[in-house]
Design an enzyme around this catalytic site. Structure first.
Site, PDB file in Angstrom:
ATOM      1  N   ARG A 140     -45.756 -31.027  -1.084  1.00 24.16           N
ATOM      2  CA  ARG A 140     -44.325 -31.191  -1.915  1.00 24.16           C
ATOM      3  C   ARG A 140     -43.392 -31.170  -0.124  1.00 24.16           C
ATOM      4  O   ARG A 140     -42.561 -31.138   0.751  1.00 24.16           O
ATOM      5  CB  ARG A 140     -43.900 -30.390  -2.596  1.00 24.16           C
ATOM      6  N   SER A 196     -37.394 -27.167  -5.336  1.00 30.00           N
ATOM      7  CA  SER A 196     -38.992 -26.701  -5.772  1.00 30.00           C
ATOM      8  C   SER A 196     -39.554 -28.813  -4.864  1.00 30.00           C
ATOM      9  O   SER A 196     -41.021 -28.556  -4.753  1.00 30.00           O
ATOM     10  CB  SER A 196     -38.557 -27.189  -6.942  1.00 30.00           C
ATOM     11  N   GLU A 242     -31.457 -37.078 -15.148  1.00 31.85           N
ATOM     12  CA  GLU A 242     -32.375 -38.259 -15.016  1.00 31.85           C
ATOM     13  C   GLU A 242     -32.303 -39.629 -15.334  1.00 31.85           C
ATOM     14  O   GLU A 242     -31.803 -40.146 -13.501  1.00 31.85           O
ATOM     15  CB  GLU A 242     -33.308 -37.653 -15.445  1.00 31.85           C
ATOM     16  N   PHE A 250     -40.636 -35.109 -15.641  1.00 31.86           N
ATOM     17  CA  PHE A 250     -38.800 -35.050 -15.856  1.00 31.86           C
ATOM     18  C   PHE A 250     -37.934 -36.737 -15.650  1.00 31.86           C
ATOM     19  O   PHE A 250     -37.776 -37.459 -16.530  1.00 31.86           O
ATOM     20  CB  PHE A 250     -37.960 -33.990 -15.718  1.00 31.86           C
ATOM     21  N   HIS A 253     -45.057 -32.708  -8.366  1.00 30.42           N
ATOM     22  CA  HIS A 253     -45.869 -31.767  -9.102  1.00 30.42           C
ATOM     23  C   HIS A 253     -46.010 -33.144 -10.843  1.00 30.42           C
ATOM     24  O   HIS A 253     -46.892 -32.268 -11.223  1.00 30.42           O
ATOM     25  CB  HIS A 253     -44.473 -31.125  -9.822  1.00 30.42           C
ATOM     26  N   ASP A 281     -46.420 -22.699 -14.973  1.00 32.74           N
ATOM     27  CA  ASP A 281     -45.372 -23.712 -15.858  1.00 32.74           C
ATOM     28  C   ASP A 281     -45.520 -24.521 -16.762  1.00 32.74           C
ATOM     29  O   ASP A 281     -44.907 -24.906 -18.337  1.00 32.74           O
ATOM     30  CB  ASP A 281     -44.459 -24.291 -14.749  1.00 32.74           C
ATOM     31  N   GLN A 292     -44.523 -29.361 -18.191  1.00 33.70           N
ATOM     32  CA  GLN A 292     -43.886 -29.603 -16.762  1.00 33.70           C
ATOM     33  C   GLN A 292     -44.337 -30.344 -15.591  1.00 33.70           C
ATOM     34  O   GLN A 292     -44.671 -31.048 -14.785  1.00 33.70           O
ATOM     35  CB  GLN A 292     -43.527 -28.133 -15.888  1.00 33.70           C
ATOM     36  N   ARG A 294     -47.847 -30.410  -5.274  1.00 37.85           N
ATOM     37  CA  ARG A 294     -47.100 -28.785  -5.534  1.00 37.85           C
ATOM     38  C   ARG A 294     -48.552 -27.964  -4.949  1.00 37.85           C
ATOM     39  O   ARG A 294     -47.637 -26.681  -4.145  1.00 37.85           O
ATOM     40  CB  ARG A 294     -46.973 -27.859  -6.969  1.00 37.85           C
TER      41      ARG A 294
END
Lengths: 325, 281
Positions: A17, A44, A65, A90, A116, A124, A128, A174
């Site tokens: 990332r 993030s 979103e 998301f 991610h 998490d 997620q 990530r």
């Protein structure tokens, strides 16, 4: 087990990332048409690098979103090239219909980055994790779909995106991934798979971090006298049919590996090509119909059978089937 | 050309009548579509395209300083196509191909398939966000234009509308004008019975918008409020025009029956409707 170690790959201690964030910042510096929109996760996803240097070209649309995608698509209508970025889970699951109409069906030039991706965001937990993102993107016919598997290919993918006609999806991650390619002169062409190891007993086809895992698996198999070809299928659309057909014809056995649900991901795309061109025994490494829990990423990969050892085991199995056939 | 010439209300009323007839012919020929949802917004769209509100060049449809019109209630596609054709974007004969395979005038609008079609809509709730994107892009590029978005009332039940409403105020989109075609009916019945929207003025106001109300069939009033909304750009406050309208306006038996929502008229009904529209003053 450190990813890429068995294969002798050069380690990279920077998460993918961050590599993405730096590549995007370079692109924004070079290309005045590029704007970046994020859904309040810039710290993030690492779009924060752009925000810090180019605040006027960065838009935090917030935890909304659907609106994020719509606003980004509208900016394309005003002549800009938007990068619309958030967590894969998301962004795609909340705003699928907006991506479908305003981006895919409108066939605009824009890039959606799903950060991610996979299960390696780890602690998490499953809410997620983007384990279905490649299947969802597959349902949007105009999208180019890219799953970079190392720092150099992430950089190349970000650089290439604005030159691609129509919408582009790039999966980010990530975790760090080792170098498969040199940072300069990366052999990265969208839609052209890279053969990263030669071998004639079987072919391991992977995308994302599973390319490195596939190379590790090839090292394990080599100790048992099995020589695996390894293919980095970084582009799921356009799909490099020729390289897949060559794998089936020349090695006679295929193992697909992906950090994604088995349903609708890379493997099912490869299987369709193999089935209609040159059917050979195949095996698949990925998530069976299951969600994954919180945990250390590397422990999760072991628990859910997404490691080099798992790929190697499937490799041995498929070679036996091939020999018995 | 800039459509900024002075035009009389009588002439505008004549154009509105033509659009009503176009919608009737298109949907009747296609045997499906949403005539009543199109008819309720005829005066609004007439004022925008022919009353000197929108700046556009049909021969240069993607002119980068054009004012934008986004038909968020995509089921009113027949109205959009008829207005674009009569504004000179494409030949009127294209209208007869509504909803046919291979035709660029699809059942709901697809961006870029025809010149002047700015947005792919039809899954409701999406147009306002697109409008905000045009505003932000235009601002960054230093282009001066206004963005008009036509919303349906039932559409305002969608969460994305309120995400967009909130962000429009945050980004100080003074050149964004939304017009709400408040015909009081959604597909399955009266809005007040299904999922009530009231108090609508207070809702939009509390989301940071300047709210106007107008009789959406009074051309003079609609024109006045659209020009006023444009002049308020410098306030930095997005402008909402709640246009009170009648679903099926212009055809009495359609006005009286909300079940015409997604339904074309029969040939016999169309004949009656044609007579009534032509007879209107």
């Amino acid at each position: 087990m450190q990813l890429g170690k068995l294969a002798g790959l050069q380690e990279c201690d920077v998460p993918l990332r961050n590599i993405f964030g730096d590549a995007l910042l370079d692109l924004v510096r070079e290309n005045p048409r590029v704007v970046v929109l994020d859904g309040d996760l810039g710290n993030s996803t690492k779009t924060e690098y752009v925000r810090q240097e180019f605040p006027e070209r960065f838009f935090n649309i917030g935890i909304a979103e659907s609106n994020l995608v719509g606003v980004g698509a509208g900016m394309a209508g005003a002549g800009f090239y938007p990068f619309i970025v958030s967590f894969s889970s998301f962004l795609l699951c909340n705003a699928y219909d907006q991506i479908r109409l305003a981006v895919a069906m409108s066939d605009i030039d824009a890039t959606i980055v799903g950060s991610h991706g996979g299960i390696t965001l780890g602690k998490d937990g499953p809410t997620q994790m983007g384990i279905e993102d490649l299947a969802l993107m597959g349902g949007l016919p105009t999208f180019t779909i890219i799953v970079p598997g190392d720092p150099a290919s992430m950089q190349a993918a970000v650089r290439a995106a604005p030159n691609i006609k129509g919408p582009v999806f790039i999966r980010s991650s990530r975790v760090p991934m080792p170098y498969i390619y040199p940072e300069k002169n990366t052999p990265f062409v969208v839609g052209k798979a890279n053969r990263v190891r030669e071998g004639n007993d079987l072919t391991i086809i992977g995308c994302g971090m599973m390319v490195s895992a596939g190379l590790d698996a090839a090292a394990i198999l080599a100790k048992k006298g099995i020589e695996a070809r390894v293919v980095d299928l970084h582009s799921l659309r356009p799909l490099d049919r020729e390289e897949i057909i060559a794998a089936a014809e020349e090695t006679g056995a295929v193992v697909c590996a992906e950090e994604h649900l088995l349903q609708g991901g890379m493997g099912s795309n490869v299987a369709r090509v193999v089935a209609e061109s040159h059917p050979v025994p195949m095996r698949f490494v990925g998530l069976a119909d299951t969600y994954v829990e919180s945990g250390d990423p590397w422990e999760l990969l072991e628990k859910y059978h997404l490691t080099a050892a798992d790929i190697a085991q499937k490799g041995e199995e498929v070679v036996k089937v091939k020999a018995g056939a | 050309m800039d459509k900024t010439d002075n035009i009389s209300i009588e002439e505008l009323a004549g154009i509105a009548k033509e659009l009503r007839l176009d919608i009737l012919e298109m949907t009747t020929r296609a045997g499906s579509g949403h005539p009543s949802s199109s008819w309720s917004a005829v005066e609004i769209v007439t004022a925008l395209y022919f009353g000197g509100v929108l700046r556009y060049k049909p021969q240069d449809p993607w002119w980068d300083e054009r004012d934008r019109f986004i038909m968020s209630k995509g089921h009113a596609a027949p109205l959009l196509y008829a207005a674009l054709a009569r504004a000179g974007y494409f030949d009127l004969k294209e209208l007869s191909r509504l909803r046919e395979a291979g035709s660029p005038v699809q059942g709901h609008p697809i961006r870029g398939l025809m010149p002047g079609v700015e947005a792919t809509t039809g899954s409701l709730g999406q147009g306002l966000s697109l409008g905000i994107g045009h505003v932000l892009g235009g601002r960054l590029a230093g282009k001066k234009f206004h963005v008009f978005v036509l919303l349906g009332d039932g559409e305002c039940e969608a969460g994305q509308i309120w995400e967009a409403a909130m962000s429009a105020a945050h980004f100080k989109t003074g050149n964004l004008v939304a017009i709400l075609d408040y015909n009081k009916y959604q597909e399955t019945g009266p809005i007040s019975r299904e999922i009530g929207l009231e108090p609508l003025v207070e809702k939009w106001h509390s989301f940071g918008w300047n709210v106007h109300e107008v009789n959406g069939h009074d051309l003079q009033a609609v024109l006045g409020i659209l020009h006023l909304a444009k002049q308020l750009e410098a306030t930095g406050i997005p402008q909402m025009i709640i246009a009170h309208t009648i679903k099926g306006k212009g055809v009495s038996f359609v006005e009286a029956d909300f079940t015409f929502h997604g339904r074309a008229l029969t040939l016999e009904q169309a004949e009656l409707a044609r007579e009534e529209i032509n007879a209107a003053g």
